[in-house]
Design a protein around this motif. Structure first.
Motif, PDB file in Angstrom:
ATOM      1  N   SER A  95       0.817  -1.212   0.000  1.00 25.79           N
ATOM      2  CA  SER A  95       0.000   0.000   0.000  1.00 25.79           C
ATOM      3  C   SER A  95       0.855   1.269   0.000  1.00 25.79           C
ATOM      4  O   SER A  95       0.341   2.360  -0.230  1.00 25.79           O
ATOM      5  N   ALA A  96       2.164   1.152   0.255  1.00 26.12           N
ATOM      6  CA  ALA A  96       3.054   2.318   0.270  1.00 26.12           C
ATOM      7  C   ALA A  96       3.285   2.792  -1.156  1.00 26.12           C
ATOM      8  O   ALA A  96       3.796   2.053  -1.990  1.00 26.12           O
ATOM      9  N   LEU A  97       2.882   4.025  -1.437  1.00 23.02           N
ATOM     10  CA  LEU A  97       3.013   4.574  -2.783  1.00 23.02           C
ATOM     11  C   LEU A  97       4.228   5.475  -2.934  1.00 23.02           C
ATOM     12  O   LEU A  97       4.860   5.496  -3.983  1.00 23.02           O
ATOM     13  N   TYR A  98       4.531   6.253  -1.897  1.00 24.79           N
ATOM     14  CA  TYR A  98       5.637   7.201  -1.943  1.00 24.79           C
ATOM     15  C   TYR A  98       6.395   7.200  -0.625  1.00 24.79           C
ATOM     16  O   TYR A  98       5.820   6.945   0.423  1.00 24.79           O
ATOM     17  N   LEU A  99       7.667   7.538  -0.723  1.00 23.19           N
ATOM     18  CA  LEU A  99       8.486   7.801   0.442  1.00 23.19           C
ATOM     19  C   LEU A  99       8.829   9.280   0.388  1.00 23.19           C
ATOM     20  O   LEU A  99       9.342   9.768  -0.621  1.00 23.19           O
ATOM     21  N   ILE A 100       8.505  10.005   1.451  1.00 19.75           N
ATOM     22  CA  ILE A 100       8.767  11.437   1.514  1.00 19.75           C
ATOM     23  C   ILE A 100       9.942  11.665   2.459  1.00 19.75           C
ATOM     24  O   ILE A 100       9.872  11.321   3.639  1.00 19.75           O
ATOM     25  N   LEU A 101      11.017  12.225   1.944  1.00 21.37           N
ATOM     26  CA  LEU A 101      12.175  12.615   2.747  1.00 21.37           C
ATOM     27  C   LEU A 101      12.156  14.131   2.782  1.00 21.37           C
ATOM     28  O   LEU A 101      12.254  14.776   1.738  1.00 21.37           O
ATOM     29  N   ALA A 102      11.996  14.693   3.968  1.00 12.61           N
ATOM     30  CA  ALA A 102      11.869  16.146   4.053  1.00 12.61           C
ATOM     31  C   ALA A 102      12.451  16.657   5.359  1.00 12.61           C
ATOM     32  O   ALA A 102      12.544  15.931   6.343  1.00 12.61           O
ATOM     33  N   THR A 103      12.809  17.915   5.339  1.00 11.36           N
ATOM     34  CA  THR A 103      13.331  18.565   6.535  1.00 11.36           C
ATOM     35  C   THR A 103      12.180  19.021   7.413  1.00 11.36           C
ATOM     36  O   THR A 103      11.014  19.005   7.017  1.00 11.36           O
ATOM     37  N   ASP A 104      12.549  19.457   8.612  1.00 13.61           N
ATOM     38  CA  ASP A 104      11.514  19.880   9.555  1.00 13.61           C
ATOM     39  C   ASP A 104      10.741  21.099   9.083  1.00 13.61           C
ATOM     40  O   ASP A 104       9.634  21.337   9.531  1.00 13.61           O
ATOM     41  N   GLY A 105      11.273  21.872   8.150  1.00 18.02           N
ATOM     42  CA  GLY A 105      10.527  22.991   7.591  1.00 18.02           C
ATOM     43  C   GLY A 105       9.258  22.544   6.886  1.00 18.02           C
ATOM     44  O   GLY A 105       8.260  23.261   6.850  1.00 18.02           O
ATOM     45  N   VAL A 106       9.277  21.328   6.341  1.00 16.25           N
ATOM     46  CA  VAL A 106       8.077  20.747   5.719  1.00 16.25           C
ATOM     47  C   VAL A 106       7.205  20.124   6.800  1.00 16.25           C
ATOM     48  O   VAL A 106       5.998  20.388   6.880  1.00 16.25           O
ATOM     49  N   PHE A 107       7.807  19.324   7.675  1.00 13.44           N
ATOM     50  CA  PHE A 107       7.010  18.612   8.670  1.00 13.44           C
ATOM     51  C   PHE A 107       6.509  19.502   9.803  1.00 13.44           C
ATOM     52  O   PHE A 107       5.603  19.118  10.533  1.00 13.44           O
ATOM     53  N   ASP A 108       7.070  20.706   9.937  1.00 18.99           N
ATOM     54  CA  ASP A 108       6.489  21.675  10.865  1.00 18.99           C
ATOM     55  C   ASP A 108       5.189  22.240  10.296  1.00 18.99           C
ATOM     56  O   ASP A 108       4.342  22.724  11.036  1.00 18.99           O
ATOM     57  N   SER A 109       5.052  22.182   8.976  1.00 16.69           N
ATOM     58  CA  SER A 109       3.879  22.746   8.298  1.00 16.69           C
ATOM     59  C   SER A 109       2.773  21.727   8.084  1.00 16.69           C
ATOM     60  O   SER A 109       1.605  22.097   7.988  1.00 16.69           O
ATOM     61  N   PHE A 110       3.135  20.460   7.963  1.00 21.94           N
ATOM     62  CA  PHE A 110       2.168  19.428   7.598  1.00 21.94           C
ATOM     63  C   PHE A 110       2.300  18.187   8.467  1.00 21.94           C
ATOM     64  O   PHE A 110       3.403  17.800   8.835  1.00 21.94           O
ATOM     65  N   GLU A 111       1.188  17.549   8.722  1.00 25.54           N
ATOM     66  CA  GLU A 111       1.173  16.204   9.288  1.00 25.54           C
ATOM     67  C   GLU A 111       1.314  15.229   8.118  1.00 25.54           C
ATOM     68  O   GLU A 111       1.073  15.590   6.963  1.00 25.54           O
ATOM     69  N   ALA A 112       1.655  13.993   8.411  1.00 30.43           N
ATOM     70  CA  ALA A 112       1.786  12.981   7.353  1.00 30.43           C
ATOM     71  C   ALA A 112       0.487  12.830   6.567  1.00 30.43           C
ATOM     72  O   ALA A 112       0.504  12.683   5.338  1.00 30.43           O
ATOM     73  N   SER A 113      -0.641  12.885   7.258  1.00 31.69           N
ATOM     74  CA  SER A 113      -1.932  12.757   6.565  1.00 31.69           C
ATOM     75  C   SER A 113      -2.175  13.935   5.629  1.00 31.69           C
ATOM     76  O   SER A 113      -2.797  13.773   4.571  1.00 31.69           O
ATOM     77  N   ASP A 114      -1.682  15.145   6.000  1.00 33.12           N
ATOM     78  CA  ASP A 114      -1.799  16.302   5.113  1.00 33.12           C
ATOM     79  C   ASP A 114      -1.013  16.070   3.831  1.00 33.12           C
ATOM     80  O   ASP A 114      -1.481  16.384   2.731  1.00 33.12           O
ATOM     81  N   ILE A 115       0.192  15.526   3.976  1.00 28.86           N
ATOM     82  CA  ILE A 115       1.035  15.269   2.807  1.00 28.86           C
ATOM     83  C   ILE A 115       0.373  14.244   1.896  1.00 28.86           C
ATOM     84  O   ILE A 115       0.358  14.402   0.678  1.00 28.86           O
ATOM     85  N   ALA A 116      -0.215  13.206   2.478  1.00 27.59           N
ATOM     86  CA  ALA A 116      -0.934  12.212   1.665  1.00 27.59           C
ATOM     87  C   ALA A 116      -2.084  12.868   0.901  1.00 27.59           C
ATOM     88  O   ALA A 116      -2.287  12.590  -0.285  1.00 27.59           O
ATOM     89  N   SER A 117      -2.805  13.757   1.556  1.00 29.07           N
ATOM     90  CA  SER A 117      -3.918  14.459   0.893  1.00 29.07           C
ATOM     91  C   SER A 117      -3.412  15.367  -0.226  1.00 29.07           C
ATOM     92  O   SER A 117      -4.038  15.455  -1.290  1.00 29.07           O
TER      93      SER A 117
END
Length: 123
Positions: free
Chosen positions: A34-56
């Protein structure tokens, strides 16, 4: 001090250790089909979004452009984090895992074919 701070975060300068923790955050997970993508990002991205937000966001990108590349997805995540006001370092890389199962199956078939085509050992 700012340059020292950046370098400490990158390589863990011992003289700044009481103030900065250079240990990275990471998680190890077992991937399934079921894993479609792997997201590698810095905290500047993850401070803005939750994992579910990124999936959306990825789902929305694909609904508008089914041929969107991983570079386009990453650029969109960075752009949106900037738009939301993130001031931390912001970078993202997206790895497409959708073909992973086919690649694994093809490699296993290739290995199986090599073993079945190998000449029998002489006694």
């Amino acid at each position: 001090m700012e340059l020292d701070l950046a370098m400490s975060r990158a390589i863990g300068d011992a003289h700044l250790r009481p103030y900065i923790i250079p240990d990275p955050d990471f998680v190890s997970v077992q991937l399934d089909d079921s894993a479609l993508y792997l997201i590698l990002a810095t905290d500047g991205v993850f401070d803005s979004f939750e994992a579910s937000d990124i999936a959306s966001i990825i789902t929305e990108i694909h609904s508008m452009n089914s041929g969107a590349s991983t570079d386009e997805i990453a650029a969109t995540l960075v752009y949106l984090a900037l738009e939301l006001g993130s001031t931390d370092n912001i970078s993202a890389q997206v790895v497409d895992l959708r073909g992973r199962a086919r690649c694994i199956a093809a490699e296993q078939q290739h290995i199986s074919n090599q073993h079945s085509a190998a000449p029998a050992a002489r006694s």
